[in-house]
Scaffold this active site. Structure first.
Site, short mmCIF file in Angstrom:
data_model
loop_
_atom_site.label_atom_id
_atom_site.label_comp_id
_atom_site.label_asym_id
_atom_site.label_seq_id
_atom_site.Cartn_x
_atom_site.Cartn_y
_atom_site.Cartn_z
N ASP A 198 -8.77 -2.58 2.36
CA ASP A 198 -9.12 -1.89 3.72
C ASP A 198 -10.04 -2.62 4.83
O ASP A 198 -9.79 -2.42 6.00
CB ASP A 198 -9.25 -0.13 3.70
CG ASP A 198 -8.11 0.14 2.86
OD1 ASP A 198 -7.00 -0.18 2.92
OD2 ASP A 198 -8.56 1.34 2.28
N ASP A 246 0.78 -1.23 -0.09
CA ASP A 246 0.06 -0.05 0.04
C ASP A 246 0.91 1.20 -0.05
O ASP A 246 0.74 2.30 -0.88
CB ASP A 246 -0.89 -0.04 1.18
CG ASP A 246 -2.42 0.44 0.75
OD1 ASP A 246 -2.79 0.69 -0.24
OD2 ASP A 246 -3.10 0.52 1.98
#
Length: 482
Positions: free
Chosen positions: A393, A333
């Site tokens: 997420d 990420d």
């Protein structure tokens, strides 16, 4: 160059008049827009998108007098257009662009005599304006201040925490049923036939992360083709996930269990109708996915079902695998958000570009929870009218929450791991939103969610003196009794 976002308020000639707002880009060094519509002066819009206005030739005398004029972007500069429009009596100049809106910049010192308000607008918005409001349109410009807080984040927060908590709880229920089946030899074979879980080992975790990296890079370079592959996969996976979620609820209803037999197999009629409903929901979303008024609701329902089914189905065998998965995806990420701008030619983040649709692609990846921004601002119109949270997420920390819940069931620890990890996830989400509000730019949520959940789970295991068992995982015990 001072590029600012503003709003064009367009009003039709009907009774009562229909109004609609559109995004504009202007240069605040040339023009100061009012912050509200109080005492706003509306100008009649003259559509001259058939010309680029690089010379006054071909424009009938008096056509622009005291009007707002829209022309196409062309070879001459913005200020050259403005000087011509001003000399012909126009009071506002809008320049329509078929490409992505960019900053308005020119050498203003050579055009000190130009005082005409200039703004850049999307050509598609001019077309939409005519379709929605008709040919007689009045317009004005303003730029309201940015809201201090976007309340759509509260909705995103509730959806994310609810999905993670419910996914973890569902995984725990499945674990409890597995343990009961192991303890009861008569149910063991039946339960194992129904079991559809996939267990991640450290090797498969690494392979999974590598596939994610390759897929993201391929999407960056071949987005306009692969986006339709992702949409197709999402429709199929979300329909199956919605079916699994609703079938689990319907299975608890003791009536309406009429069955039919086909090819020596029996199936409940209500499950056939449920499958048809789930397929129809996915197809409706696919057809109307670009309808911003309501398609986001269906996408969020399908997305939540997809995340729930993923969290329940994919099992982490131990905390070691959770640490490897969350740690690698955290690096993934951060790298694709913060590091790739130093590598790409245009200085853009690969993650952000893919999420927004590279090169202005109108098709967006359906891998996010979307909630319309509740506060009205120019940013809502120009950038993203929705607040977004990626499925990753939710799913990635959710796999750890699910492992904690299964560990609670295996060790009969009164849900202490599950509750603590869920609270840590909620704290991580709040921290993400706080940083987002302070920095005014997109954030890799895993940067805050992963440390919060991993550290909290580790502290609970250490405090309860169960770190070794938590790290290696608790295998099923044949002698387990409910």
């Amino acid at each position: 160059v001072a590029a600012n976002e503003g709003i064009l308020r367009a009003s039709g000639s009907g009774v009562p008049p229909v109004t609609k707002d559109y995004c504009i880009i202007y240069n605040s060094n040339w023009l100061s827009l009012p912050k509200s519509l109080d005492n706003a002066t509306f100008r009649t819009l003259e559509n001259l998108t058939s010309t680029v206005l690089c010379s006054p030739a071909g424009v009938p005398s008096g056509l622009m007098k005291d009007k707002a004029v829209v022309v196409m972007r062309g070879n001459c500069t913005f200020l050259e257009k403005a000087r011509i429009a001003q000399s012909l009596g126009a009071k506002m100049l809008l320049i329509a662009s078929k490409s992505r809106l960019s900053a308005i910049s020119d050498n203003k010192t050579d055009f000190e005599d130009v005082t005409l308000p200039i703004a850049l607008i999307r050509y598609n918005d001019i077309v939409d304006m005519q379709l929605v409001l008709g040919n007689e349109v009045n317009v004005t410009l303003y730029s309201p201040p940015l809201p201090e807080f976007d309340y759509s984040m509260v909705v995103i927060f509730l959806i994310a925490v609810f999905t993670v908590a419910l996914g973890g709880y569902w995984s725990g229920v499945a674990e409890l049923e597995n343990l009961k089946a192991v303890a009861s030899p008569g149910e063991r074979e039946t339960r194992w036939k129904k079991e559809e879980n996939v267990t991640f080992t450290p090797v498969t975790v690494i392979l999974f992360v590598v596939i994610c990296c390759v897929m993201l890079v391929l999407l960056y370079f071949f987005y306009k083709w692969l986006v339709y592959v992702i949409i197709s996969v999402f429709c199929l996976a979300s329909a199956m996930s919605l079916y699994n979620c609703l079938a689990a609820l319907i299975g608890q209803i003791p009536f309406g269990q009429c069955r039919i037999t086909c090819s020596n197999k029996t199936i409940e009629v209500r499950l056939i109708f449920l499958a048809m409903f789930c397929i129809a929901a996915a197809v409706v979303w696919a057809v109307f996915r670009n309808e911003d008024r309501w398609a986001w609701i269906l996408q969020d329902i399908l997305g939540v079902a997809f995340c729930l089914n993923f969290i329940k189905t994919l099992k982490m065998p131990n905390f070691k695998s959770c640490v490897i998965l969350l740690g690698l995806l955290l690096l993934y990420d951060v790298f694709f958000v913060f590091i790739t701008p130093f590598i790409t030619k245009n200085g853009a983040s690969i993650m952000v570009e893919v999420a927004a649709g590279p090169f202005g692609n109108s098709e967006k990846l359906p891998v996010v929870i979307r909630v319309p921004r509740l506060e009205h601002s120019a940013s809502t119109l120009c950038d993203l009218p929705f607040s977004l949270l990626g499925f990753g997420d939710i799913i990635v920390p959710g796999l750890l929450v699910a492992y904690c819940r299964r560990f609670d069931v295996q060790t009969r620890s009164s849900s202490v791991y599950f509750i603590s990890c869920t609270i840590a996830y909620a704290v991580g989400m709040v921290l993400t939103f706080v940083v987002l509000a302070l920095m005014k730019m997109g954030q890799p949520a895993l940067l805050y969610l992963v440390p919060c959940t991993l550290i909290t789970s580790s502290l609970i295991a250490w405090r309860r003196k169960e770190m070794k068992k938590f790290w290696k995982g608790s295998s099923y015990q044949v002698g387990w009794r409910p």
